[in-house]
Design an enzyme around this catalytic site. Structure first.
Site, PDB file in Angstrom:
ATOM      1  N   LYS A  46       5.707  14.312 -29.730  1.00  0.00           N
ATOM      2  CA  LYS A  46       6.542  15.221 -29.682  1.00  0.00           C
ATOM      3  C   LYS A  46       6.830  15.502 -31.386  1.00  0.00           C
ATOM      4  O   LYS A  46       7.121  16.779 -31.813  1.00  0.00           O
ATOM      5  CB  LYS A  46       8.129  15.181 -29.155  1.00  0.00           C
ATOM      6  CG  LYS A  46       8.083  15.147 -27.763  1.00  0.00           C
ATOM      7  CD  LYS A  46       7.614  16.466 -27.060  1.00  0.00           C
ATOM      8  CE  LYS A  46       7.877  16.397 -25.647  1.00  0.00           C
ATOM      9  NZ  LYS A  46       6.777  15.528 -24.897  1.00  0.00           N
ATOM     10  N   ASP A 122       7.214  21.823 -21.438  1.00  0.00           N
ATOM     11  CA  ASP A 122       8.423  21.071 -21.166  1.00  0.00           C
ATOM     12  C   ASP A 122       9.394  21.086 -22.344  1.00  0.00           C
ATOM     13  O   ASP A 122       9.218  21.525 -23.432  1.00  0.00           O
ATOM     14  CB  ASP A 122       8.003  19.634 -21.040  1.00  0.00           C
ATOM     15  CG  ASP A 122       7.566  19.001 -22.339  1.00  0.00           C
ATOM     16  OD1 ASP A 122       6.467  19.718 -22.735  1.00  0.00           O
ATOM     17  OD2 ASP A 122       7.690  17.912 -22.597  1.00  0.00           O
ATOM     18  N   ASP A 123      10.866  20.877 -21.971  1.00  0.00           N
ATOM     19  CA  ASP A 123      11.970  20.898 -22.857  1.00  0.00           C
ATOM     20  C   ASP A 123      12.098  22.357 -23.591  1.00  0.00           C
ATOM     21  O   ASP A 123      12.089  22.283 -24.787  1.00  0.00           O
ATOM     22  CB  ASP A 123      11.915  19.721 -23.444  1.00  0.00           C
ATOM     23  CG  ASP A 123      11.949  18.321 -22.723  1.00  0.00           C
ATOM     24  OD1 ASP A 123      12.125  18.487 -21.739  1.00  0.00           O
ATOM     25  OD2 ASP A 123      11.538  17.340 -23.554  1.00  0.00           O
ATOM     26  N   TRP A 226       3.785  11.911 -14.879  1.00  0.00           N
ATOM     27  CA  TRP A 226       4.241  11.502 -16.354  1.00  0.00           C
ATOM     28  C   TRP A 226       5.341  10.404 -16.155  1.00  0.00           C
ATOM     29  O   TRP A 226       6.415  10.925 -15.838  1.00  0.00           O
ATOM     30  CB  TRP A 226       4.538  12.783 -17.112  1.00  0.00           C
ATOM     31  CG  TRP A 226       4.856  12.686 -18.486  1.00  0.00           C
ATOM     32  CD1 TRP A 226       5.930  11.758 -18.786  1.00  0.00           C
ATOM     33  CD2 TRP A 226       4.346  13.365 -19.623  1.00  0.00           C
ATOM     34  NE1 TRP A 226       6.207  11.997 -20.412  1.00  0.00           N
ATOM     35  CE2 TRP A 226       5.160  12.966 -20.715  1.00  0.00           C
ATOM     36  CE3 TRP A 226       3.677  14.373 -19.880  1.00  0.00           C
ATOM     37  CZ2 TRP A 226       5.052  13.517 -21.991  1.00  0.00           C
ATOM     38  CZ3 TRP A 226       3.299  14.794 -21.211  1.00  0.00           C
ATOM     39  CH2 TRP A 226       4.210  14.328 -22.263  1.00  0.00           C
ATOM     40  N   ASP A 227       5.104   9.362 -16.285  1.00  0.00           N
ATOM     41  CA  ASP A 227       6.045   8.330 -15.656  1.00  0.00           C
ATOM     42  C   ASP A 227       6.893   7.903 -16.984  1.00  0.00           C
ATOM     43  O   ASP A 227       6.363   7.339 -17.880  1.00  0.00           O
ATOM     44  CB  ASP A 227       5.512   7.285 -15.170  1.00  0.00           C
ATOM     45  CG  ASP A 227       6.553   6.572 -14.109  1.00  0.00           C
ATOM     46  OD1 ASP A 227       7.814   6.401 -14.528  1.00  0.00           O
ATOM     47  OD2 ASP A 227       6.228   5.788 -13.368  1.00  0.00           O
ATOM     48  N   ASN A 228       8.306   8.179 -17.154  1.00  0.00           N
ATOM     49  CA  ASN A 228       9.104   7.933 -18.280  1.00  0.00           C
ATOM     50  C   ASN A 228       9.868   6.641 -17.820  1.00  0.00           C
ATOM     51  O   ASN A 228      11.002   6.236 -18.496  1.00  0.00           O
ATOM     52  CB  ASN A 228      10.089   9.139 -18.499  1.00  0.00           C
ATOM     53  CG  ASN A 228       9.555  10.218 -18.912  1.00  0.00           C
ATOM     54  OD1 ASN A 228       8.857  10.219 -19.896  1.00  0.00           O
ATOM     55  ND2 ASN A 228       9.841  11.550 -18.295  1.00  0.00           N
TER      56      ASN A 228
END
Length: 780
Positions: A46, A122-123, A226-228
Site C-alpha cells: 500500500k 479496496d479501502d 486474500w488472507d489477512n
C-alpha cells in the site's frame, strides 16, 4: 463460471500498509516459497506510491530494472508474479484520459515480462463524482466496466484478479447474498476474472466451505482468498508468529486460490509461510490421491508448527547470509514505531527529584521470594572502585528451542493466544483478584491460601524471567535480520513483564486491603479491568478493537493500564542484551543504595569521611527507606543495583512522621560538636528540614504523593528507567494515590524531557515558595 479447472494459486500477497519489503527480502521470499511448494506472489504494498497514490506515474528506468529482476527471479523459480495496481482513490471511471494512463502503466509492467495482473478497489469511498454518476448506473458498474476493459487490453491473461470494495462479509450491505454491489460484480464481470475475498471479516478467524460457497454463488465464480490472518499493520505492538490455522481442510474446491498477507516485518513470516506451505501440500495430496480423510496427509496446525519451528531454529542461530543484509533499527518500517517518532532521549543523568527527608531503617515486609530480591552486586567490587560500564553488552548464547516456543506463544494469532501468553494473563488476573490473601493490613488469610497465592506468584515471576532472558538472547543472536524485525516487539514485552513482575512482588505484604481508609483497592482493580483483550473482542470482532496484544492485555490488568502515554514509546536505537530486574526494596539493599547516592551526589566533592559515611544517604533517601520502605523499588542488572525510585503515598502525613521520629533520630546521629564535626555533617538536620519544602494544600489535594528517582549515569537503556518509575506509579495507584509530583531544577533539560514524555506537566514554579525547583505532576 471460469472455464476448466485452473491451477490453485497459493502463496503470498505483499499488500500491507507500511514500509514495503526490500528487493533482497523479496528474493529470499521466493527461495522460501519454492522450498515450501507455494506458487504465487502478488505485488501490492500500500505504501508503494506508484502502486496506489501515484498510480498514474510510470516507473523510472531504475525502478523498471528492479521490477524486471523480481519478475525474472520469480519466474525462474516457477512462481507466478502478479502485479497489482490500486487506482480507486481518485480515478474518474468515465475519463478516457485516466483509462489511457492506467493502460500505459500496465503496458509498461507487461513489457517487463509480467503475465498476471490485479486491479484493486479496496479501502476506498463508495461515492462517485458527478461525471461517473451520469455515465454508470452504480459504483460496481463503474468498477466492472474498467476492469473488463483492462482485462481485454492486456490480452485476457490467464491470471487477472479483481478486488471489490465489498471484499468481506462485514462490508456487504445488507448481506453477502443480497448485496447489490456483489450481485452486479458477479453478473457483469467477465467470467475468467477472479474476485478477491477476505472472508466474513477483514481478518477472519475461520474460513468455512459453507460461507465461501455462498460467496461463490453470488459472484458466479470461486473467489480467491486474500488472507489477512497474520497481517499486523493495524497495531504497532502486535506480531503474529503462529501457524496457518482456522481454514477448513477442503477449501480448495470452492476457491480459485489463497494468498496470505503476512506481517510487515519480513523475518517474522517464516512460520506463517512455512505452515501455509504445509497446508497447501497436504490439501494437494488429498485431492490427487482421492482420500476422504487420511491422517498422513491431513493438515494439522500444531504438527506443522513443530516442523516449522525446527527449521526456523537453524535460521535463527545462523549469521546473515549474502543477500540478507537488513536495515538498521532507525530505518525500520514506520509502523514499527509508536506515534512518537522522535529518537528516544539520552539516558537521564542521575534523575533525582526533590530530596525528601528520611531515618533508621525499618524492617521491610516479608518478601515473596527471598532469593528474588537479594542484591546482585558484582563479587569483589570495592565500594570506591569505578563501576563497570552498563552499556550494550554481548549476547547470552543462541536461542534455545524452548525460547523459540516461548517467542511464538507470546506472539501467536490475532484471535488466539499461545500457551505462554494464556498462562501469563491467567496467572496475573488470578493474583490480582486474590491479592487480599497477602494484603498488608487486612484480615489474615488462612495459610493454605497464602501459600497458594505465593506458589502462583512464583510461577508468574518465573515466566517473566523467561521473557527477560528471551529478550537478551534475541538481542545477542547471530541472525541480526531477525533481531531488527522482532526487536520492537520483544523489547516492549520485556518492559511490560519487568513492570508486571515488580507489581506482583510488591503485592505480597504491601497492598492495602479494601477496609483501609487510605486504600482504594476496590477502585484500583476497577481500573485494572475485569476482562482481557480477548474477552472484549468476542468471536465477531475485528482484532483491532483491542490493541496492544499480550503487552496491552497485561497493561490493562495493572492499575496504571489506562494511561497509554506511559506505555507507548519507541525502542532505543541500540539494543542491549543486559538483564534487568525491578523489585521491591530490601533492608539489605541499604548499603548499596547509600553508596550509589553518594556516588551520584559526591561528583567533584570530597568523599564522606569514614566517621560520617551516611550523611548523603540519610539526607537523600534515608527517610523514605525508614518510614515508607513499601514504596521503594530498586533496579538491578548483572553488576548490582543501578537505580532506585522512592515514593511517599501521602506527603502530608509523611512530613508529620518525619518531624516526630526521623528528625530527632538524625539529631542524635549528627550532634553538633563545634569544629570537631565533619563539614558535611554540619547543619545536616537543618538541610533535611529544608529539603522537605512546603507545598500548598491545593497541590497536595490533587497530587498527594511524591516520587524520587535515581539511576547511575552509566545506564544507557532509558526504557528500564521508565519502567522503574512506572512501577512506582503503579503501586502508588494500587494503594489509592490520585496523583504524584516531583521537583526538578529548571536547568535540568534531560529530566524535564524524560518526565514530560511520561505525561508530567508543570504545576508550580519554585519562585512561588522561595525555591528554585520546578514542580511537575501527573494524575493517576
Amino acid at each position: 463460471m471460469m472455464e476448466g479447472r485452473s491451477e490453485f494459486l497459493c502463496g503470498v500477497v505483499e499488500g500491507f500498509y507500511g514500509r514495503p519489503w526490500s528487493m533482497d527480502q523479496r528474493k529470499v521470499l521466493y527461495q522460501w516459497m519454492q522450498r515450501w511448494g507455494l506458487n504465487t506472489y502478488l505485488y501490492g504494498p500500500k505504501d508503494d506510491l506508484k502502486h496506489r497514490l501515484l498510480w498514474r506515474e510510470v516507473y523510472s528506468p531504475e525502478e523498471e530494472g528492479q521490477l524486471r529482476s523480481l519478475i525474472v527471479e520469480a519466474q525462474s523459480r516457477g512462481l507466478k508474479f502478479i502485479y497489482s495496481i490500486s487506482p480507486g482513490q481518485d480515478i474518474v471511471f468515465s475519463s478516457p484520459s485516466d483509462l489511457t494512463l492506467l493502460k500505459r502503466k500496465l503496458r509498461q509492467v507487461s513489457d517487463l515480462g509480467c503475465q498476471a495482473f490485479a486491479i484493486l478497489f479496496d479501502d476506498i469511498d463508495h461515492s462517485m463524482c458527478q461525471a461517473d454518476s451520469q455515465a454508470f448506473s452504480s459504483f460496481a458498474h463503474a468498477q466492472v466496466t474498467v476492469a473488463n476493459e483492462i482485462y481485454r487490453f492486456l490480452g485476457e491473461p490467464p491470471v487477472f484478479l479483481f478486488c471489490p470494495t465489498e471484499y468481506c462479509g462485514s462490508l456487504c450491505s445488507p448481506s453477502v447474498s443480497k448485496s447489490p454491489y456483489l450481485l452486479t460484480v458477479g453478473e457483469d464481470l467477465l467470467p475468467n476474472i477472479a474476485v478477491v475475498w477476505t472472508g466474513s471479516k477483514v481478518i477472519s478467524r475461520e474460513l468455512s466451505v459453507e460461507s465461501l460457497s455462498e460467496v461463490e454463488r453470488v459472484l458466479q465464480r470461486p473467489p480467491l482468498v486474500w488472507d489477512n490472518l497474520h497481517a499486523n499493520d493495524y497495531d504497532s505492538r502486535r506480531l503474529f508468529l503462529g501457524p496457518f490455522k482456522g481454514r477448513e481442510p477442503r477449501l480448495r474446491a470452492t476457491l480459485r486460490g489463497l494468498l496470505l498477507n503476512p506481517n510487515c516485518e519480513f523475518e517474522a513470516n517464516y512460520i506463517p509461510l512455512h505452515t501455509l506451505g504445509s497446508w497447501s501440500r497436504a490439501e494437494g495430496q488429498e485431492e490427487e490421491e482421492g482420500k476422504v480423510k487420511d491422517t498422513e496427509c491431513e493438515y494439522c496446525p500444531d504438527r506443522a508448527l513443530t516442523v516449522a519451528l525446527h527449521d526456523w531454529m537453524d535460521e535463527l542461530n545462523q549469521p546473515l547470509q549474502p543477500g540478507r543484509q537488513m536495515r538498521w533499527p532507525d530505518q525500520r518500517s514506520s509502523r514499527c514505531h509508536t506515534p512518537d517518532r522522535e529518537d528516544p532521549p539520552p539516558p537521564p543523568r542521575p534523575l533525582s527529584f526533590s530530596p525528601p527527608s528520611h531515618s533508621p531503617p525499618l524492617s521491610s515486609p516479608e518478601e515473596l521470594r527471598e532469593e528474588e530480591g537479594g542484591s546482585r552486586a558484582a563479587p569483589g567490587r570495592p565500594g570506591g572502585e569505578k563501576p563497570q560500564e552498563r552499556g550494550p553488552c554481548g549476547g547470552k548464547g543462541p536461542l534455545s528451542e524452548a525460547q523459540v516456543h516461548l517467542l511464538v506463544g507470546l506472539h501467536y494469532l490475532p484471535h488466539e493466544r499461545g500457551a505462554s501468553a494464556q498462562q501469563l494473563l491467567l496467572d496475573l488476573t488470578w493474583l490480582k483478584t486474590h491479592c487480599d490473601h497477602v494484603s498488608a493490613d487486612g484480615k489474615k488469610a488462612p495459610p493454605q491460601r497464602v501459600e497458594e497465592w505465593r506458589g502462583r506468584a512464583a510461577r508468574f515471576l518465573s515466566l517473566c524471567d523467561d521473557i527477560a532472558e528471551l529478550h537478551c538472547c534475541v538481542v545477542g543472536g547471530a541472525n541480526r535480520a531477525v533481531l531488527y524485525d522482532l526487536y520492537p516487539y520483544v523489547w516492549d514485552l520485556r518492559n511490560t513483564a519487568l513492570l508486571a513482575k515488580a507489581f506482583v512482588c510488591w503485592l505480597d505484604g504491601r497492598v492495602l486491603s479494601d477496609s483501609s481508609t487510605l486504600s482504594s483497592w476496590r477502585n484500583c482493580f476497577h481500573w485494572c479491568g475485569t476482562t482481557t483483550g480477548a474477552d472484549l473482542l468476542g468471536v465477531d470482532s475485528e482484532p483491532w478493537v483491542f490493541k496492544g496484544g499480550v503487552s496491552g492485555e497485561v497493561q490493562m490488568l495493572l492499575p496504571t493500564g489506562s494511561n497509554s502515554e506511559l506505555f507507548t514509546h519507541p525502542p532505543p536505537l541500540f539494543p542491549s542484551s543486559r538483564l534487568y530486574n525491578v523489585r521491591p526494596y530490601h533492608s539489605k539493599d541499604k548499603v548499596q543504595l547509600y553508596r550509589m547516592v553518594r556516588q551520584l551526589r559526591a561528583q567533584g566533592v570530597p568523599e564522606s569521611s569514614p566517621a560520617h559515611p551516611d550523611v548523603i544517604g540519610d539526607r537523600c533517601v534515608g527517610a523514605c527507606l525508614a518510614l515508607c520502605p513499601e514504596y521503594s523499588l530498586v533496579l538491578e542488572d548483572e553488576l548490582g543495583l543501578c537505580g532506585c525510585v522512592l515514593g511517599v503515598l501521602d506527603l502530608h502525613s509523611f512530613t508529620k512522621r518525619c518531624q516526630a521520629t526521623w528528625i530527632p533520630a538524625m539529631r542524635d546521629k549528627y550532634p553538633p560538636r563545634g569544629g570537631a564535626a565533619h563539614p558535611q555533617a554540619l547543619g545536616v538536620v537543618e538541610q533535611m528540614q529544608e529539603d522537605q519544602g512546603e507545598y500548598p494544600d491545593s497541590l497536595l489535594h490533587h497530587f498527594p504523593s511524591q516520587v524520587r528517582l535515581d539511576v547511575l549515569p552509566e545506564l544507557v537503556d532509558v526504557s528500564v528507567t521508565r519502567t522503574l518509575l512506572l512501577a512506582l506509579l503503579t503501586v502508588l495507584k494500587a494503594n489509592g494515590s490520585l496523583g504524584v509530583f516531583c521537583e526538578v531544577q529548571p536547568t535540568d533539560r534531560l529530566r524535564l524531557e524524560f518526565l514530560t514524555r511520561l505525561g508530567f506537566l508543570e504545576i508550580l514554579r519554585g519562585e512561588a515558595r522561595n525555591r528554585e525547583g520546578v514542580v511537575l505532576g501527573r494524575l493517576l
